[in-house]
Design a protein around this motif. Structure first.
Motif, PDB file in Angstrom:
ATOM      1  N   VAL A  95      26.679  36.327  55.364  1.00  0.00           N
ATOM      2  CA  VAL A  95      26.868  36.508  54.702  1.00  0.00           C
ATOM      3  C   VAL A  95      27.161  37.930  54.338  1.00  0.00           C
ATOM      4  O   VAL A  95      26.231  38.517  54.935  1.00  0.00           O
ATOM      5  N   ALA A  96      28.894  38.288  53.788  1.00  0.00           N
ATOM      6  CA  ALA A  96      29.013  39.702  53.833  1.00  0.00           C
ATOM      7  C   ALA A  96      29.712  39.848  52.555  1.00  0.00           C
ATOM      8  O   ALA A  96      29.397  39.464  52.004  1.00  0.00           O
ATOM      9  N   GLU A  97      29.634  41.360  52.425  1.00  0.00           N
ATOM     10  CA  GLU A  97      30.106  41.544  50.509  1.00  0.00           C
ATOM     11  C   GLU A  97      31.148  42.487  50.814  1.00  0.00           C
ATOM     12  O   GLU A  97      31.084  43.648  51.025  1.00  0.00           O
ATOM     13  N   ASP A  98      32.201  41.731  50.361  1.00  0.00           N
ATOM     14  CA  ASP A  98      33.630  42.575  50.259  1.00  0.00           C
ATOM     15  C   ASP A  98      33.949  43.174  48.874  1.00  0.00           C
ATOM     16  O   ASP A  98      34.535  42.834  47.255  1.00  0.00           O
ATOM     17  N   LYS A  99      33.420  44.213  48.699  1.00  0.00           N
ATOM     18  CA  LYS A  99      33.294  45.427  47.499  1.00  0.00           C
ATOM     19  C   LYS A  99      34.493  46.009  47.281  1.00  0.00           C
ATOM     20  O   LYS A  99      34.806  45.664  45.915  1.00  0.00           O
ATOM     21  N   ALA A 100      35.854  45.666  47.953  1.00  0.00           N
ATOM     22  CA  ALA A 100      36.993  45.869  47.727  1.00  0.00           C
ATOM     23  C   ALA A 100      37.592  44.558  46.892  1.00  0.00           C
ATOM     24  O   ALA A 100      38.016  45.095  45.368  1.00  0.00           O
ATOM     25  N   LYS A 101      37.329  43.426  47.551  1.00  0.00           N
ATOM     26  CA  LYS A 101      37.667  41.775  47.125  1.00  0.00           C
ATOM     27  C   LYS A 101      37.299  42.465  45.666  1.00  0.00           C
ATOM     28  O   LYS A 101      37.454  41.994  44.144  1.00  0.00           O
ATOM     29  N   ALA A 102      35.568  42.812  45.168  1.00  0.00           N
ATOM     30  CA  ALA A 102      35.113  42.474  43.960  1.00  0.00           C
ATOM     31  C   ALA A 102      35.759  43.802  42.977  1.00  0.00           C
ATOM     32  O   ALA A 102      35.611  42.644  41.734  1.00  0.00           O
ATOM     33  N   GLU A 103      36.090  44.226  43.048  1.00  0.00           N
ATOM     34  CA  GLU A 103      36.186  45.914  42.059  1.00  0.00           C
ATOM     35  C   GLU A 103      37.790  44.807  42.070  1.00  0.00           C
ATOM     36  O   GLU A 103      38.857  44.856  40.662  1.00  0.00           O
ATOM     37  N   ALA A 104      38.680  44.250  42.752  1.00  0.00           N
ATOM     38  CA  ALA A 104      39.860  44.271  42.241  1.00  0.00           C
ATOM     39  C   ALA A 104      40.072  43.028  41.182  1.00  0.00           C
ATOM     40  O   ALA A 104      41.264  43.103  41.020  1.00  0.00           O
ATOM     41  N   VAL A 105      38.800  42.080  41.171  1.00  0.00           N
ATOM     42  CA  VAL A 105      39.459  41.257  40.554  1.00  0.00           C
ATOM     43  C   VAL A 105      38.537  41.226  39.296  1.00  0.00           C
ATOM     44  O   VAL A 105      38.282  40.261  38.704  1.00  0.00           O
ATOM     45  N   ARG A 106      37.488  42.408  38.990  1.00  0.00           N
ATOM     46  CA  ARG A 106      36.385  42.780  37.550  1.00  0.00           C
ATOM     47  C   ARG A 106      37.274  42.328  36.707  1.00  0.00           C
ATOM     48  O   ARG A 106      37.103  42.043  35.879  1.00  0.00           O
ATOM     49  N   GLY A 107      38.648  42.732  36.359  1.00  0.00           N
ATOM     50  CA  GLY A 107      39.320  42.789  35.330  1.00  0.00           C
ATOM     51  C   GLY A 107      39.659  41.173  34.746  1.00  0.00           C
ATOM     52  O   GLY A 107      39.513  41.018  33.825  1.00  0.00           O
ATOM     53  N   VAL A 108      40.269  40.708  35.808  1.00  0.00           N
ATOM     54  CA  VAL A 108      40.373  39.451  35.923  1.00  0.00           C
ATOM     55  C   VAL A 108      38.931  38.722  35.582  1.00  0.00           C
ATOM     56  O   VAL A 108      39.077  37.789  34.268  1.00  0.00           O
TER      57      VAL A 108
END
Length: 276
Positions: A210-223
């Motif tokens: 398991v990994a965490e994609d912080k960029a993806k998390a930030e990108a979809v935060r508003g959505v």
């Protein structure tokens, strides 16, 4: 067919009085940045809401999963799941597509498998779950509008769907259907250890899977924030068209307000205009 004798779910008729939405609590607890550390050519990633997502234009559909299975062909498949659920009928269609695959299907719950995503997870010949992962099961929920006869019809419409899900969960866990129905009635959350204990998963995932994609998390935060508000408004009974019009109006208002604020901040950030 899959290696296990999995029960089929029949959900051919869409209720005319119902609208399906992601579960509000599941959306709030979902971490969209959680992903698999490594994915192979025979891996299908289900890392979004189930069904077409109005807010992002994304979502995981049965059409997409069926196309992936055709491309993979008669090989073992790994299915990575991190999803808050969504459209029940799309979830059933994906479950049945995986169930019909002729080779082994390994499901890896790398984050969350909630609601419709938990149904999909049950299609695995083997189910692995992260120690920090979660599985949530509940009754299908709807919004019904009309008189008492319409509401009674909505309840009757949902009964066979809930019964089918209870069959799937009880078959996997090796418990009586009444026990599975009790879990569903209580909207039960299972962490990794509890899922293993109850028979809803077979083994733990290794920590390095398991990994965490912080960029993806930030990108979809508003959505994701918009999804959460939408899901909460749905629980109040507000119709979908009214919710989405309201949120679009709110978004437009926020954009209009933020424009002069950005201009003011840019103005005062100039060195010559700063206070001493």
């Amino acid at each position: 067919m899959s290696l296990r004798k999995l029960p089929e779910i029949s959900a051919a008729r869409l209720p005319t009085v119902c609208a399906f939405e992601p579960d509000a609590d599941a959306v709030e607890r979902w971490s969209p940045g959680v992903t698999a550390a490594v994915s192979g050519e025979t891996t299908i990633s289900i890392l979004d809401v189930i069904g077409e997502d109005y807010w992002s234009g994304g979502g995981v559909t049965s059409k997409r999963v069926a196309a992936a299975l055709r491309a993979i062909g008669e090989q073992d498949v790994v299915v990575d799941i991190n999803s808050p659920g969504g459209d029940f009928f799309e979830g059933v269609a994906i479950y049945n597509a995986l169930r019909a695959h002729p080779r082994k299907v390994t499901v890896r719950i790398i984050g969350l498998a909630a609601s419709a995503a938990s149904v999909i997870a049950m299609a695995g010949d083997e189910i692995q779950i992260g120690k920090a992962g979660f599985l949530m099961i509940h009754n299908s929920w709807v919004m019904a509008i009309g008189n008492r006869h319409d509401l009674a019809d909505a309840a009757r419409t949902m009964e066979p769907f809930d019964d089918a899900m209870a069959t799937v969960y009880s078959d996997r866990a090796g418990v009586e259907k009444a026990k599975a129905a009790e879990w569903m009635d209580g909207e039960t959350w299972f962490n990794g250890a509890q899922a293993l204990q109850e028979g809803l998963a077979d083994s733990f995932l290794s920590a390095d899977a398991v990994a965490e994609d912080k960029a993806k998390a930030e990108a979809v935060r508003g959505v994701n924030a918009t999804r959460r508000i939408d899901a909460r408004l749905a629980k109040t009974g507000m119709p979908r068209t009214e919710r989405r019009a309201l949120l679009a109006e709110l978004k437009g208002a926020c954009t209009a307000l933020s424009r002069p604020l950005r201009m003011t901040l840019a103005h005062w950030s100039q060195p010559s205009l700063r206070h001493p």
